[in-house]
Write an enzyme that holds these catalytic residues in place. Structure first.
Site, short mmCIF file in Angstrom:
data_model
loop_
_atom_site.label_atom_id
_atom_site.label_comp_id
_atom_site.label_asym_id
_atom_site.label_seq_id
_atom_site.Cartn_x
_atom_site.Cartn_y
_atom_site.Cartn_z
N CYS A 62 15.55 42.33 33.27
CA CYS A 62 15.85 43.21 32.13
C CYS A 62 15.58 42.59 30.77
CB CYS A 62 17.30 43.69 32.19
SG CYS A 62 18.51 42.46 31.66
N CYS A 130 19.73 45.64 23.97
CA CYS A 130 18.50 44.97 24.39
C CYS A 130 17.87 44.19 23.25
CB CYS A 130 17.50 46.01 24.90
SG CYS A 130 16.84 47.06 23.58
N GLU A 1222 20.29 64.95 23.29
CA GLU A 1222 20.05 65.26 24.68
C GLU A 1222 18.92 66.25 24.93
OE1 GLU A 1222 24.06 66.34 26.01
OE2 GLU A 1222 24.20 64.31 26.80
S1 FES Z 1 19.01 49.49 25.48
FE1 FES Z 1 17.58 49.21 23.87
S2 FES Z 1 18.64 49.99 22.19
FE2 FES Z 1 19.97 50.45 23.83
S1 FES Z 2 16.86 39.22 32.80
FE1 FES Z 2 18.55 37.95 32.52
S2 FES Z 2 20.17 39.34 32.48
FE2 FES Z 2 18.50 40.60 33.00
#
Ligand code: FES
Ligand code: FES
Ligand SMILES: Cc1cc2nc3c(=O)[nH]c(=O)nc-3n(C[C@H](O)[C@H](O)[C@H](O)COP(=O)(O)OP(=O)(O)OC[C@H]3O[C@@H](n4cnc5c(N)ncnc54)[C@H](O)[C@@H]3O)c2cc1C
Length: 1277
Positions: A62, A130, A1222
């Site tokens: 991720c 993220c 949405e």
């Molecule tokens: S996961 Fe990228 S901004 Fe929420």
């Molecule tokens: S890649 Fe490390 S938490 Fe997802």
């Protein structure tokens, strides 16, 4: 807590028997006492207390955890900087590393780094969870003065997931920093001098790091108590270490990324081999290339790409192929030998290194502990006993100019996914005219079966044949068909797909070999889908007179998010005595709990308690009846198991890692589970009917009416359409922190969208007053409905543990448990009969909806499904019946655009079907059915067609399809009416401070990325007439926002903006008498004066639907154009044009972000995200980023254009705006229909007619391939 257990995180100088490294310039050591599997991520967050670096999947999938590591290369001795996944890096392998985290590159104290400021400015954040990982990945691409191109940047984010933004603004933000950025992008770059401060020590720009101590010993040998760690720096040391391990379970540690694929257990000796020069060197001599076993994938890729000699030209294809493996940080750390070792231990692993290297005939040099070296083929290596041996090096030999090598990898999404099937073909020919095969060719497939490597039958068969001879080709496919017998192991794809795909890949190889010998119509099969650099366009009007309202600004917390300063629940610093909790989950979907035995778990040092239903003496549900819940879902199962993944108990321990390990040790005995096979799909229920079906609503049509309708209809169509479930995949997993406070009260920090529910559940579980529960939410790392009801289960469980232990209890769910415990978007099925006239207009429609509710009937959005089924069509003749179905799966729950997505999908599938069955144009059918009530949809469709050049592009698509047999394009247009209503209580409080006139706001909404805080600030600044930066939006809590309704259904932003507006108006009213007396006074003078006159400068307001707002409609339409590779099932979204009626947006950039993000989440739903259960146990089988595929950065539309409807002020909403969060998800089904449109042409080519064929969602590569009817009998040149 970690500090208490493992000693202080104070910087140190001495590193004897410990590993030493720096984080942001400070030296740290890790040694005895720290568990051997402690990750760098855990160390950074829990020991160094740097919370900017996040985690989610803990398996390299991720990107939330990316940091920068500067490490000396053992061969060049140069220090190289690279991105790594801190979740996979063991802290003990960081000896000598300089680590830079998001805090180290920029922050509010020393100024922000350009990458941080750039992402913020481009509105590349929504929830922001993220964002630190995104920034760090980009930071590393630029490190060392590198100047990547736009294409390189776009290619480098395959390992960074974002569920909110749809990636477009992230890619734009970073591509603007590329060496070849367009002038337009460059002009929008942040001026770094403004944002980046100078290091006080050096006078240069601060890099956030200082160097590692020079006198550091190179080797390390330490014991953690549980295991030994050794860092070796020469082959001799490595051999010595192997001799010493004896029979102890050991592991060589290179990148340690294999832990992200298969977890190892019981290791007692770790040998870190990264520092052994021979294992890291690359040597090219005439005729041979030798790569050290632990050359990283990135090093190998870069080297292969740089080779230009003809005899080794083939290795360029290896570079291309390695680029398809994993993602940038995994490739930076992961090594060739590590990859091959996975294949050695798990023959079913579709290793790309194995497949490609075996195809080109690579050899491995295997060294044993005494130094003997044996050279083996890769195939022989698979069966070699590797105990106390290691891969010293890999050898590649030269190939003559008549050699041809090509490899393939077909995956569920564009990047960061392992192969359904990978393949390599390596042939030597007598010449390149007749293509006569010399010697035995090499044909290798991965992903077929654990024991399958070479298609040896056709290797022999083709020897000496002219490869492009049609008889040879059909003979080869016949042989191949006989030899390929794939196994089926869930959740992997079907054997049918993998077998046919393998054959299609061989055909692709043939087509690509000599295009001059291939007929024009077949040529498209020889190439891969080529994705252009993505672009985006956003078109909206703004009214400057309203600014800051309606002003396109980045989110107010964007910089905090991009610098890791934005605090999420698990970033709240730990308190003394804090403990960690982990659920014990049921591994079976049915049966009764006979016994739960936590003895082994409780015996583990550091485990402090175990709790189950008998501890919930006051309350054991998180769905209370007075909150409208029909079924009371248990916090802990009290006996009868309802689904696999249900919470049975809670282990509490000193650390999270320990709690998770201990949870696995709790033994559960079940009764009766083998008697009752779990029911996991609706079809199983519908076949047997019975008590699992619950009528929901029915609109009756009498039989006479139906009969008369049937007679009138020109065509009657009966059909069904089943749509799947979808996992929310919030980047922040469900989390909770409960702290016991004075006066028997508790502070609760929960990842909840509904603080009122959380507060009530905690109070009842603890048998205390609600007023003693202080619930607070700063922000969520994504919600999408997953965090409406479910987080209260965590809160209730942790609260009870906290009360009993009188300690703070923290729980952060791992992704796997998060996915098993909580329900998903509801799966639905529609069975219908529709009668239409010659124009496709519906004469009557009877639909029966079945909703897979999971194990109970809570959280049902069926009402919305029914309402949105009407979409923008004349629904006067629609009759709908709906039923809920109980299955033995987790209770399904709200998921972004719940019910509405499904309603629109159902009616739009019927439109497609009518068009398919009547051979009418799908758009003509839609237009024939539009309702005539006052609405702009026909005009919007016409406008969208105009701005997207629809007709001309449609004609080109038809031309393309007529000319190409194996690549097909498709287009579709879907319109949308989204009836929008207000409901619930939405409080806000606005305070003005007399000391400086600044303003603070708290409201009852939950900021989870949708930008409500930004909108609220813009509204307050606009109404009060103060600068935006004087406004501060505070966390939401149950004191200032008591009784607030859930934040969901897209209305939160509008509702709290309204409440804020009313507060501001009230404050202005109170200030007016003073203003009248001091017309020229500044804001501060006004406030000071009001304060002096004891005017209350705090106002509250609660928005309800009784306020001056009305129900309104949101209108939209989207067009998608796609390209499909019929020989693989892969697809590419070439372009999406989306026109949405956003009213007069309060915050256009925020709304654009919502639209793009919702659409891309919907693309995942329709195209890639598939949930697979074990039919025997009922367990969900794909609970990892490894096997559940949400869209990545290269899955989004290559050209994504979003336009707001012009002059569309909304008289009925809040400040003339409309909701955006949405509705665009409802439009996303357009991509499914576009793919289906492309397949229609392929099916016509294959089967001779274009009869309607329904493409079942999600349209994964597997489903597309099978629907495209690619058949070896048609594989001709
Ligand atoms: S996961 Fe990228 S901004 Fe929420
Ligand atoms: S890649 Fe490390 S938490 Fe997802
Ligand atoms: C998110 C993700 C996606 C991935 N996607 C793909 C993919 O699409 N295709 C693919 O093929 N792979 C994929 N991989 C696998 C990846 O390529 C491997 O994890 C990586 O190459 C392993 O190398 P490592 O150095 O990290 O091994 P480590 O984890 O350090 O070690 C793995 C094993 O190799 C052994 N080992 C290490 N060095 C040697 C040596 N010199 N001699 C003998 N044994 C040794 C160790 O004892 C250990 O058992 C993916 C991995 C992740 C995490």
């Amino acid at each position: 807590m970690w500090n208490a257990i493992f000693g202080s995180a104070t910087p140190v100088n001495d590193a004897a028997n410990e590993v030493t490294f720096t984080i942001n310039g400070k030296t740290y050591k890790a040694g005895n006492g720290l568990p051997e599997d402690t990750s760098l991520n855990t160390f950074i967050r829990d020991v160094a207390s740097l919370k900017g670096t996040k985690f989610m999947c803990a398996e390299g999938g991720c990107g939330a955890c990316i940091v920068s590591a500067t490490v000396e290369h053992p061969v060049s001795k140069e220090r190289e900087t690279k991105a790594v996944n801190s979740c996979l890096v063991p802290v003990f392998s960081c000896h000598g590393w300089e680590i830079t985290t998001i805090e180290g590159i920029g922050n509010r104290m020393k100024g922000y780094h350009q990458t941080q400021a750039q992402l913020a400015k481009f509105n590349g954040t929504q929830c922001g969870y993220c964002s630190p990982g995104m920034v760090m990945n980009m930071y590393n691409l630029l490190e060392g003065g590198h100047a990547p191109t736009m294409a390189q940047i776009e290619n480098s984010f395959g390992g960074n997931l974002c569920r909110c933004t749809g990636y477009r603004p992230i890619l734009d933000a970073f591509k603007a920093l590329a060496s070849d950025a367009t002038p337009e992008l460059k002009a929008s770059c942040v001026d770094i001098e403004e944002v980046y401060k100078i290091c006080k020590k050096t006078g240069e720009r601060c890099s956030g790091k200082c160097s590692i101590p020079a006198d550091l010993p190179k080797s390390v040998a330490l014991s953690t108590g549980g295991a030994n760690w050794r860092k070796v720096n020469s082959l001799a040391e490595l051999r010595d270490a192997l001799v010493n391990v004896g029979e102890t379970p050991y592991k060589l540690v290179a990148g340690n990324t294999a832990e992200g694929v298969y977890k190892s257990e019981g290791i007692k000796e770790y040998i870190d081999v990264k520092g052994v020069p021979e294992l890291r060197s690359i040597d090219k001599k005439p005729g041979a290339i030798t790569l050290g076993g632990n050359v990283t994938l990135t090093e190998a890729m870069n080297f292969f790409a740089s080779v230009s000699e003809n005899e080794f030209k083939y290795v360029n294809q290896l570079a291309t192929h390695i680029d398809w493996i994993a993602n940038v940080p995994v490739r930076n750390a992961g090594t060739l030998a590590g990859n091959l070792s996975i294949k050695h231990a798990h023959h079913e692993f579709p290793s790309d290194i194995f497949t490609t290297f075996e195809t080109v005939g690579a050899k491995l040099n295997i060294m044993d502990a005494v130094g003997d070296v044996k050279t083996v083929t890769l195939a022989d290596y698979l069966v070699l006993d590797m105990n106390r041996k290691f891969i010293l090096s890999i050898e590649l030999s030269k190939k003559g100019e008549n050699h041809r090598f090509r490899s393939f990898k077909i995956t569920p999404r564009a990047q960061n996914a392992h192969a359904y099937v990978n393949a390599g073909f390596c042939f030597e020919f007598e010449d390149t005219k007749a293509w006569k095969v010399v010697g035995q060719p090499r044909i290798v497939f991965g992903g077929i079966a654990p024991s399958f490597t070479h298609a040896s039958n056709i290797e022999s068969y083709l020897t000496g044949k002219n490869l492009l001879d049609s008889a040879a080709i059909s003979g080869a496919f016949a042989e191949l068909g006989r030899q390929l017998n794939p196994d089926r192991v869930l959740p992997d794809a079907t054997a049918e797909y993998r077998k046919n795909l393998a054959q299609a890949l061989f055909y692709k190889f043939l087509l690509g070999l000599d295009p001059s010998k291939v007929s024009d119509s077949q040529k498209s099969g020889g190439t891969n889908l080529e994705r252009p650099l993505s672009t985006g366009k956003q078109d909206f009007d703004t009214d400057k007179s309203l600014y800051p309202l309606n002003e396109p600004i980045p989110k107010i917390e964007a910089l905090a998010q991009c610098s890791g300063e934005a605090e999420f629940v698990n970033d709240i610093p730990s308190v003394p005595g804090e403990v960690h909790a982990a659920f014990v989950l049921s591994t079976q979907a049915t049966g009764t709990i006979a016994n739960i035995d936590p003895t082994e778990a409780l015996a583990m040092p550091g485990v402090v308690g175990f709790f189950k239903h008998t501890d919930m003496v006051h309350y054991n549900t998180f769905t209370p009846p007075d909150f409208g819940y029909a079924d009371q879902e248990e916090i802990f199962c009290s006996g009868n198991v309802k689904y696999a993944g249900q919470a049975l108990g809670l282990v509490v321990a000193e650390t999270r890692e320990l709690a998770l390990k201990a949870a696995d040790k709790v033994k559960v005995e079940y009764k009766n589970s083998t008697i009752t096979k779990p029911v996991i799909s609706m079809s199983e229920v519908l076949q047997n009917a019975g008590s699992r079906i619950h009528p929901d609503d029915k609109e009756e049509e009498n039989e006479d009416e139906t009969a008369s309708h049937r007679t009138k209809a020109a065509k009657i169509i009966k059909g069904d359409f089943e749509i799947p479930k979808q996992y929310h995949l919030t980047m922040e997993n469900q989390s909770c922190l409960v702290l016991p406070k004075e006066d028997d009260s508790f502070d609760v920090f929960s990842t909840t969208q509904w603080i009122d529910l959380g507060q009530a559940v905690v109070a009842r579980c603890l048998d205390i007053k609600a007023s003693k529960v202080n619930m607070s939410v700063r922000r969520l790392g994504g919600g999408y409905g997953a965090k409406i009801t479910r987080p209260s289960q965590l809160a209730g469980a942790c609260a009870v543990a906290s009360q009993k232990l009188n300690r703070a209890v923290r729980m952060v769910m791992p992704m796997t448990a998060n996915m098993e415990l909580a329900g998903k978007r509801f799966g639905l099925r529609n069975e219908y009969e529709v009668g239409v006239d010659e124009k496709g207009k519906i004469e009557y429609l009877q639909a029966k909806f079945f909703q897979d509710s999971g194990c109970n009937l809570n959280d049902s959005p069926l009402r919305s499904t029914r309402e949105h089924f009407n979409n923008c069509y004349d629904s006067t003749k629609f009759k709908v019946e709906s039923q809920q179905i109980r299955t033995d799966t987790a209770s399904n729950t709200w998921c972004r655009a719940p019910g509405t997505t499904e309603g629109v999908a159902f009616i739009e599938e019927i439109m497609e079907r009518i068009a398919g069955e009547t051979k009418l144009d799908p758009l003509a059918v839609r237009l024939a059915n539009l309702h005539n009530n006052d609405n702009p949809i026909a005009e919007m469709i016409a406008e969208l067609k105009r701005i997207s050049d629809f007709d001309a592009r449609r004609a080109k698509v038809n031309e393309f399809n007529a000319a190409n047999r194996w690549k097909k394009r498709g287009m579709s247009l879907v319109p949308m009416q989204y009836p929008f209503d207000f409901w619930g209580n939405h409080p806000a409080i606005v305070s003005i401070y007399q000391s400086d006139g600044s303003v603070a706001i708290s409201h009852g909404g939950i900021e989870m990325g949708q930008g409500m805080n930004t909108k609220v600030a813009q509204v307050a600044a606009h109404i009060l007439g103060v600068p935006l930066d004087s406004i501060s939006v505070k966390p939401s809590n149950t004191l200032t926002s008591a009784n607030a309704i859930v934040t969901g259904g897209s209305l939160g932003s509008e509702a709290v903006s309204y409440a804020t507006m009313q507060c501001c108006k009230e404050l202005l009213k109170r200030l007016q008498p003073i203003k009248d007396k001091m017309p020229n006074a500044s804001w501060l003078e006004l406030i000071k004066n009001a304060h002096g006159k004891q005017i209350d400068l705090v106002a509250t307001y609660m928005f309800t639907p009784k306020d001056n707002v009305k129900r309104y409609n949101i209108w939209g339409a989207a067009i998608a154009e796609v390209e499909v590779d019929i020989l693989t099932g892969e697809k590419q979204i070439l372009r999406v044009d989306l026109l949405e009626d956003a009213g007069q947006s309060m915050s256009p950039m925020v709304d654009i972000g919502q639209i793009e993000g919702a659409f891309v989440m919907g693309m995942g739903y329709w195209l890639t995200e598939e949930l697979i259960h074990d039919p025997t146990t009922g367990r969900l089988l794909n609970t990892r980023t490894w096997n559940y595929k949400v869209p990545g950065a290269k899955d989004i539309p290559a050209d994504f254009r979003v336009t707001f409807r012009k002059n569309a002020k909304n008289p009925d909403g809040v400040l003339q705006s409309k909701a955006t969060g949405e509705p665009p998800l409802n439009l996303s089904i357009v991509v499914l229909f576009a793919v289906s449109d492309a397949l229609r042409s392929a099916r016509k080519d294959a089967a001779g007619d274009d009869k309607y064929h329904q493409l079942k969602p999600p349209a994964t590569a597997e489903h597309i391939f099978l629907a495209g009817l690619a058949d070896p009998k048609d594989f001709k040149l």
